[in-house]
Design an enzyme around this catalytic site. Structure first.
Site, PDB file in Angstrom:
ATOM      1  CG  ASP A  69      44.722  13.117  -6.266  1.00 24.73           C
ATOM      2  OD1 ASP A  69      44.697  13.087  -5.234  1.00 24.73           O
ATOM      3  OD2 ASP A  69      45.198  12.543  -7.593  1.00 24.73           O
ATOM      4  CE1 TYR A  73      50.021   8.644  -8.860  1.00 23.38           C
ATOM      5  CE2 TYR A  73      49.032  10.679  -9.129  1.00 23.38           C
ATOM      6  CZ  TYR A  73      48.640   9.597  -8.873  1.00 23.38           C
ATOM      7  OH  TYR A  73      46.950   9.049  -8.790  1.00 23.38           O
ATOM      8  CE  LYS A  93      45.949   9.750  -5.272  1.00 18.56           C
ATOM      9  NZ  LYS A  93      46.627  10.655  -5.933  1.00 18.56           N
ATOM     10  CG  HIS A 148      48.522   5.295  -4.504  1.00 23.14           C
ATOM     11  ND1 HIS A 148      49.275   6.314  -4.788  1.00 23.14           N
ATOM     12  CD2 HIS A 148      47.338   5.761  -5.103  1.00 23.14           C
ATOM     13  CE1 HIS A 148      49.200   6.535  -5.916  1.00 23.14           C
ATOM     14  NE2 HIS A 148      47.671   5.689  -6.415  1.00 23.14           N
TER      15      HIS A 148
HETATM   16  N1  LIG Z   1      44.453   6.613  -5.773  1.00 22.73           N
HETATM   17  C1  LIG Z   1      44.102   6.150  -7.088  1.00 22.73           C
HETATM   18  O1  LIG Z   1      44.627   4.595  -7.097  1.00 22.73           O
HETATM   19  C2  LIG Z   1      44.447   6.191  -8.496  1.00 22.73           C
HETATM   20  C3  LIG Z   1      44.290   6.081  -9.211  1.00 22.73           C
HETATM   21  C4  LIG Z   1      43.720   6.871 -10.590  1.00 22.73           C
HETATM   22  C5  LIG Z   1      43.592   8.216 -10.511  1.00 22.73           C
HETATM   23  N2  LIG Z   1      43.864   9.138  -9.713  1.00 22.73           N
HETATM   24  C6  LIG Z   1      44.044  10.052  -9.415  1.00 22.73           C
HETATM   25  O2  LIG Z   1      42.887  11.030 -10.237  1.00 22.73           O
HETATM   26  C7  LIG Z   1      43.123  11.522 -11.699  1.00 22.73           C
HETATM   27  C8  LIG Z   1      42.486  11.178 -12.550  1.00 22.73           C
HETATM   28  O3  LIG Z   1      42.153  10.000 -13.058  1.00 22.73           O
HETATM   29  P1  LIG Z   1      43.022   9.481 -14.495  1.00 22.73           P
HETATM   30  O4  LIG Z   1      44.261  10.055 -14.892  1.00 22.73           O
HETATM   31  O5  LIG Z   1      43.362   8.311 -14.762  1.00 22.73           O
HETATM   32  O6  LIG Z   1      41.535  10.109 -15.982  1.00 22.73           O
HETATM   33  P2  LIG Z   1      40.392  10.959 -16.034  1.00 22.73           P
HETATM   34  O7  LIG Z   1      41.121  11.900 -15.890  1.00 22.73           O
HETATM   35  O8  LIG Z   1      39.321  10.580 -16.219  1.00 22.73           O
HETATM   36  O9  LIG Z   1      40.894  11.019 -17.847  1.00 22.73           O
HETATM   37  C9  LIG Z   1      42.731  11.660 -17.866  1.00 22.73           C
HETATM   38  C10 LIG Z   1      42.138  11.514 -19.415  1.00 22.73           C
HETATM   39  O10 LIG Z   1      41.171  12.372 -19.812  1.00 22.73           O
HETATM   40  C11 LIG Z   1      41.708  13.347 -20.649  1.00 22.73           C
HETATM   41  N3  LIG Z   1      40.780  14.612 -21.401  1.00 22.73           N
HETATM   42  C12 LIG Z   1      40.598  14.927 -19.726  1.00 22.73           C
HETATM   43  N4  LIG Z   1      39.863  16.065 -20.072  1.00 22.73           N
HETATM   44  C13 LIG Z   1      39.432  15.904 -21.321  1.00 22.73           C
HETATM   45  C14 LIG Z   1      38.311  17.123 -21.794  1.00 22.73           C
HETATM   46  N5  LIG Z   1      37.522  17.756 -21.384  1.00 22.73           N
HETATM   47  N6  LIG Z   1      37.966  16.420 -22.483  1.00 22.73           N
HETATM   48  C15 LIG Z   1      38.558  15.031 -23.137  1.00 22.73           C
HETATM   49  N7  LIG Z   1      39.553  14.501 -23.168  1.00 22.73           N
HETATM   50  C16 LIG Z   1      39.495  15.028 -21.192  1.00 22.73           C
HETATM   51  C17 LIG Z   1      43.264  13.603 -20.292  1.00 22.73           C
HETATM   52  O11 LIG Z   1      44.226  13.773 -21.734  1.00 22.73           O
HETATM   53  P3  LIG Z   1      44.583  15.100 -21.629  1.00 22.73           P
HETATM   54  O12 LIG Z   1      45.871  15.799 -20.613  1.00 22.73           O
HETATM   55  O13 LIG Z   1      45.473  15.214 -23.314  1.00 22.73           O
HETATM   56  O14 LIG Z   1      43.699  16.471 -21.590  1.00 22.73           O
HETATM   57  C18 LIG Z   1      43.558  11.873 -20.201  1.00 22.73           C
HETATM   58  O15 LIG Z   1      43.877  11.044 -21.267  1.00 22.73           O
HETATM   59  C19 LIG Z   1      45.066  10.938 -11.967  1.00 22.73           C
HETATM   60  O16 LIG Z   1      45.677  12.163 -12.246  1.00 22.73           O
HETATM   61  C20 LIG Z   1      45.175  10.746 -10.611  1.00 22.73           C
HETATM   62  O17 LIG Z   1      45.680  12.116 -10.004  1.00 22.73           O
HETATM   63  C21 LIG Z   1      44.641   8.311  -7.939  1.00 22.73           C
END
Ligand SMILES: NC(=O)c1ccc[n+]([C@@H]2O[C@H](COP(=O)([O-])OP(=O)(O)OC[C@H]3O[C@@H](n4cnc5c(N)ncnc54)[C@H](OP(=O)(O)O)[C@@H]3O)[C@@H](O)[C@H]2O)c1
Length: 312
Positions: A43, A48, A77, A110
């Site tokens: 994704d 980003y 996006k 987005h």
């Molecule tokens: N469309 C939109 O508006 C939108 C908005 C937000 C996000 N997104 C997409 O969704 C993706 C995921 O969302 P997000 O990045 O907000 O949050 P997330 O995936 O819920 O959480 C990411 C956090 O969790 C940690 N993490 C990952 N795996 C882990 C595990 N197994 N144990 C403990 N900690 C863990 C990561 O740190 P480390 O990297 O240090 O492991 C990071 O700090 C984004 O990266 C993006 O691609 C889209």
């Protein structure tokens, strides 16, 4: 089942790698690690700021035979400052160029908000464009044209509520194929997920772990007693429970990590099978806790309000 199906039979892999806040110097290795261990869905997004490094990693993966282009699903996006119809193709080609791809699998709008062209960040209301100036359906029609040109296999939206999905479909006559929204045990959005499923709109869950503000703090969902008990019962980690829950709701999940062992741990959630009682216990954790509130577009004297983005 490890895929969702588009109406034309194409696959959307249930597990993907998120890349928001993955620093350019970290994302290259993260993408290669992910592909090596079996991820087939990445994704990405223009905003980003790391699509060039992801493109380098994808080129490495293709040229070294780790995966073929047709075996991996790549999303990007369209950012808010490129909603003007004449900007959509330019912006998309920039993402394609940076990602070193001939086509995307999915291109998403987005956010349902617009900035003035050239204003990548909105610091004041002057940087915003209203939806009267640049209606969402004009942006959407330009995205559909990208699909017609073969530059993306599928088009969809992100951060759209039911009313906005209905309006976009009615105004343009073409329904989004995917809606990517925030979903985790503290923010389950059942009505929206059910609406999408009954209207053949695939759902991708972003921030499936509650994003860094939850997972990295003592507010974390992984500290919930029921999540810990379910993890102990299935001999897996708490984060795997959250991801398995998302996948068992028929939503694809895109956890972000730049850490090799967590990238593998997250993928292995695919082999965790929760039972009906586990799903019920997790459903009780709902608390309406939206993390991505979109307040960066709610500016004094501007066109956008919290209620307008999410509730109207
Ligand atoms: N469309 C939109 O508006 C939108 C908005 C937000 C996000 N997104 C997409 O969704 C993706 C995921 O969302 P997000 O990045 O907000 O949050 P997330 O995936 O819920 O959480 C990411 C956090 O969790 C940690 N993490 C990952 N795996 C882990 C595990 N197994 N144990 C403990 N900690 C863990 C990561 O740190 P480390 O990297 O240090 O492991 C990071 O700090 C984004 O990266 C993006 O691609 C889209």
């Amino acid at each position: 089942m490890n895929i969702l199906k588009f109406s034309n039979g194409d696959n959307l892999p249930l597990m993907g790698l998120g890349t928001w806040l993955s620093k350019p110097n970290e994302v290259y290795n993260a993408v290669i690690e992910a592909i090596k261990c079996g991820y087939r869905h990445i994704d990405c997004a223009y905003i980003y700021g790391n699509e060039k490094e992801i493109g380098d990693a994808l080129r490495f993966a293709f040229t070294n035979g780790l995966v073929k282009r047709e075996e991996i699903f790549i999303t990007s996006k369209l950012w808010n400052s490129d909603h003007a119809p004449e900007r959509v193709g330019i912006s998309m080609r920039k993402s394609l160029n940076d990602l070193q791809l001939d086509y995307l699998d999915l291109y998403l709008m987005h956010w349902p908000v617009a900035f003035k062209t050239g204003h990548e960040q909105a610091k004041t209301a002057n940087d915003l464009a209203s939806l009267d100036e640049i209606p969402l359906e004009l942006t959407w029609n330009a995205m559909v044209e990208m699909k017609n040109l073969g530059l993306t296999k599928h088009v969809g939206v992100s951060n759209f509520n039911i009313a906005k999905l209905n309006k976009l479909s009615a105004d343009s006559g073409i329904k989004p194929e995917v809606n990517q929204v925030e979903l985790h045990p503290y923010f389950q959005q059942n009505e929206l997920v059910e609406y999408c499923h009954s209207n053949e709109i695939l759902v991708t869950a972003y921030s499936p772990l509650g994003s860094r503000h939850l997972i990295k703090t003592d507010e974390g969902i992984q500290l919930e007693k029921s999540i810990q008990e379910i993890a102990a019962k299935h001999k897996c980690s708490e984060t795997q429970v959250m991801l398995a829950w998302g996948m068992q709701r028929n939503t694809s999940v895109i956890p972000k990590s730049v850490n090799s062992s967590r990238i593998i741990e997250n993928l292995e959630a695919m082999s965790v099978q929760l039972d009906a009682d586990d799903m019920h216990q997790i459903s009780k954790l709902e608390r309406g806790q939206r993390m991505a509130k979109g307040l960066y577009v709610v500016l004094p004297g501007g066109y956008y309000t919290y209620e307008g983005i999410w509730e109207k």
